[in-house]
Design a protein around this motif. Structure first.
Motif, short mmCIF file in Angstrom:
data_model
loop_
_atom_site.label_atom_id
_atom_site.label_comp_id
_atom_site.label_asym_id
_atom_site.label_seq_id
_atom_site.Cartn_x
_atom_site.Cartn_y
_atom_site.Cartn_z
N CYS A 170 -8.14 11.88 -25.61
CA CYS A 170 -7.68 12.91 -24.37
C CYS A 170 -6.42 12.93 -24.31
O CYS A 170 -5.57 11.87 -24.32
CB CYS A 170 -8.35 11.63 -23.46
SG CYS A 170 -7.99 12.47 -21.55
N THR A 183 -16.47 21.84 -25.38
CA THR A 183 -16.66 20.70 -24.43
C THR A 183 -15.90 19.44 -24.70
O THR A 183 -16.46 18.68 -25.70
CB THR A 183 -17.78 20.52 -23.68
OG1 THR A 183 -18.55 21.63 -23.35
CG2 THR A 183 -17.82 19.75 -22.17
N PHE A 184 -14.74 19.10 -23.81
CA PHE A 184 -14.39 17.76 -23.87
C PHE A 184 -14.39 17.14 -22.86
O PHE A 184 -13.94 17.48 -21.53
CB PHE A 184 -12.56 17.64 -24.40
CG PHE A 184 -12.15 16.36 -24.59
CD1 PHE A 184 -12.00 16.14 -25.78
CD2 PHE A 184 -11.73 15.87 -23.64
CE1 PHE A 184 -11.46 14.76 -26.05
CE2 PHE A 184 -10.97 14.50 -23.87
CZ PHE A 184 -10.77 14.04 -25.35
N ASN A 211 -16.09 11.46 -26.89
CA ASN A 211 -15.54 12.19 -25.87
C ASN A 211 -15.57 13.85 -26.19
O ASN A 211 -15.93 14.52 -25.39
CB ASN A 211 -13.81 12.04 -26.06
CG ASN A 211 -13.41 10.86 -25.39
OD1 ASN A 211 -14.19 10.28 -24.83
ND2 ASN A 211 -12.22 10.43 -25.57
N ARG A 212 -15.86 14.25 -27.60
CA ARG A 212 -16.20 15.49 -27.70
C ARG A 212 -17.66 15.83 -27.81
O ARG A 212 -18.47 15.43 -28.68
CB ARG A 212 -15.86 15.88 -29.23
CG ARG A 212 -15.98 17.25 -29.69
CD ARG A 212 -14.82 18.16 -29.39
NE ARG A 212 -14.75 19.45 -29.84
CZ ARG A 212 -14.13 19.94 -30.94
NH1 ARG A 212 -13.47 19.11 -31.60
NH2 ARG A 212 -14.39 21.09 -31.49
N HIS A 219 -11.70 22.36 -22.13
CA HIS A 219 -12.25 22.99 -23.22
C HIS A 219 -11.56 22.05 -24.16
O HIS A 219 -10.40 21.64 -24.25
CB HIS A 219 -11.66 24.12 -23.45
CG HIS A 219 -12.27 25.11 -24.33
ND1 HIS A 219 -11.89 24.86 -25.65
CD2 HIS A 219 -13.16 26.19 -24.39
CE1 HIS A 219 -12.75 25.85 -26.33
NE2 HIS A 219 -13.47 26.52 -25.82
N SER A 220 -12.43 21.86 -25.33
CA SER A 220 -11.84 20.92 -26.50
C SER A 220 -10.84 21.24 -27.33
O SER A 220 -9.90 20.61 -27.57
CB SER A 220 -13.19 20.65 -27.57
OG SER A 220 -13.59 21.72 -28.06
N ASP A 221 -10.62 22.66 -27.47
CA ASP A 221 -9.45 23.49 -28.11
C ASP A 221 -8.25 23.14 -27.21
O ASP A 221 -7.04 22.98 -27.68
CB ASP A 221 -9.75 24.65 -28.36
CG ASP A 221 -10.78 24.90 -29.53
OD1 ASP A 221 -11.07 23.93 -30.12
OD2 ASP A 221 -11.21 25.90 -29.67
N SER A 260 -8.69 15.87 -31.76
CA SER A 260 -9.98 16.54 -31.12
C SER A 260 -10.69 15.34 -30.55
O SER A 260 -11.53 15.69 -29.89
CB SER A 260 -10.88 17.19 -32.08
OG SER A 260 -11.37 16.50 -33.20
N GLN A 261 -10.28 14.04 -30.76
CA GLN A 261 -11.24 13.19 -29.98
C GLN A 261 -10.40 12.39 -29.07
O GLN A 261 -10.91 11.71 -28.17
CB GLN A 261 -11.40 11.80 -31.10
CG GLN A 261 -12.43 12.55 -32.18
CD GLN A 261 -12.85 11.58 -33.20
OE1 GLN A 261 -12.33 10.27 -33.18
NE2 GLN A 261 -13.19 11.83 -34.58
N ASN A 321 -7.38 20.86 -25.09
CA ASN A 321 -7.19 19.53 -25.29
C ASN A 321 -6.48 18.97 -26.59
O ASN A 321 -5.51 18.49 -26.76
CB ASN A 321 -8.67 18.30 -25.20
CG ASN A 321 -8.17 16.93 -25.41
OD1 ASN A 321 -7.84 16.28 -24.68
ND2 ASN A 321 -8.50 16.50 -26.62
#
Length: 385
Positions: A329, A345-346, A339-340, A356-358, A326-327, A360
């Motif tokens: 890229c 949001t990422f 980054n998160r 979208h963070s998920d 999740s951190q 990514n």
């Protein structure tokens, strides 16, 4: 591979009474055997049989039923030992572990009783079973199931079946051994990020939002609190009627999600990559108001559904380390906690990628799976003639 198939028995009134009495009798006997096993330090099954078999026969149990009661009891202690060894009951000094180790295992009156082919026979054309009970053998007990389940039983049923009682209804849970297709060489991997806000997010763009399921859980929790606070007989009846409603709804949602993911992977010739989330509940520290959501999170069930459906379809499944998914890229590989930006949001602080963070995380999981698969697959070098 082994698959469990469940059918519902439709016994007459006298047949239902015999089945109910049988379950009560064998589970009372299992409790007695459990006490003997606990007193003697949980001996091996053969030794435990020497101390209990004759008495079980004297109580009126048949030879096979007595054997199954002893084996069921010994298996329960084996499971308890495995849970203790795995740390599932806490540390040695914990209250939960001390409680589990300080007394014999107790079986519920309606707990499952195993039956083999000598105690239970199936008549698929008539959709009936012949089953042993303490009142004698019952013949022509009807059962109901879907056409697919009936075909599965007819073609692949093998081994023991369990008789259980649930909310006054009787079920037979049979084991079916189906041929397992060989897993193909994947062209790539569909990374699947599991979460609470979004139950599952795949790198293909598929996202299963958890908003509806979380609302359902909240509604069920509030209703249970009100009924428990009321405490009247009618409230208790309604609580019993609604028991497992949330679990059934969650299982249905997870079946739909897992089928969608596996079907997509099979169609594209891809494998499936999941995170290894073992022990996450003990690692994570949350506020009190967040703990209910964490402990209601059915990530393990969804992972199991994906795994067995993929196995039936020959789709390879790989588990990867969830660290930094999740951190990091997925575009440039830069890892930074910042980054998160928030839950959804990422924004990469190196290359400026915004997503979208998920999404990514799912791409990172898919990429990790390629490395794991390459490192773990068998050598392709031909054998020397």
């Amino acid at each position: 591979m082994k698959i469990v198939t469940q059918v519902k028995l439709m016994p007459k009134a006298d047949q239902a009474a015999a089945l109910r009495s049988t379950l009560r009798t064998v589970n009372e006997a299992a409790n007695w055997v459990s006490g003997v096993a606990f007193e003697r330090g949980v001996p091996r099954e053969y030794e435990l049989r020497k101390h209990t078999y004759a008495e079980l026969k004297a109580q009126g149990l048949g030879a096979q039923a007595a054997q199954h009661v002893i084996k069921k009891t010994r298996d329960a202690y084996t499971t308890l030992k495995a849970n203790i060894k795995a740390g599932n009951l806490g540390k040695p000094a914990s209250k939960r572990r001390r409680k589990a180790e300080s007394k014999p295992i107790v079986f519920r009156p309606e707990a499952a009783q195993p039956y083999d082919d000598r105690c239970l026979s199936w008549q698929y054309d008539q959709q009936t079973v012949s089953i042993w009970t303490t009142a004698g053998r019952l013949r022509g007990v009807r059962f109901a199931c879907s056409p697919d389940a009936l075909r599965m039983l007819r073609e692949h049923r093998k081994g023991e079946s369990d008789l259980i009682e649930r909310d006054g209804a009787f079920y037979l849970i049979a084991v079916c051994d189906t041929p397992e297709p060989e897993a193909y060489e994947p062209a790539g991997f569909v990374g699947v990020d599991l979460g609470i806000v979004n139950i599952a997010t795949a790198s293909t763009g598929y996202r299963a939002a958890g908003r509806g399921l979380n609302r359902h859980r909240k509604r069920q929790l509030d209703l249970r609190k009100k009924l428990q606070a009321k405490g009247t007989k009618s409230a208790k009846r309604l609580l019993k009627k609604r028991s497992r409603k949330e679990a059934r709804h969650t299982a249905n949602v997870n079946h739909i999600i897992s089928k969608t993911i596996v079907t997509t992977a099979e169609r594209t010739g891809s494998g499936i990559a999941l995170e290894d989330l073992t022990g996450i509940r003990s690692r994570v520290r949350l506020r009190k108001d967040q703990r209910t959501s964490l402990h209601s999170w059915s990530f393990h069930q969804l992972g199991q559904y994906i795994q067995y459906k993929a196995k039936r379809a020959g789709v390879p499944v790989v588990y990867v380390d969830p660290a930094y998914t999740s951190q990091q890229c997925s575009e440039c590989g830069h890892i930074d906690r910042k980054n998160r930006v928030d839950q959804a949001t990422f924004a990469c602080r190196s290359c400026g990628a915004l997503m979208h963070s998920d999404d990514n995380a799912s791409h990172n999981i898919g990429r990790k799976a390629k490395t794991v698969w390459t490192a773990g697959r068998e050598s392709r070098v031909p054998a020397i003639p």
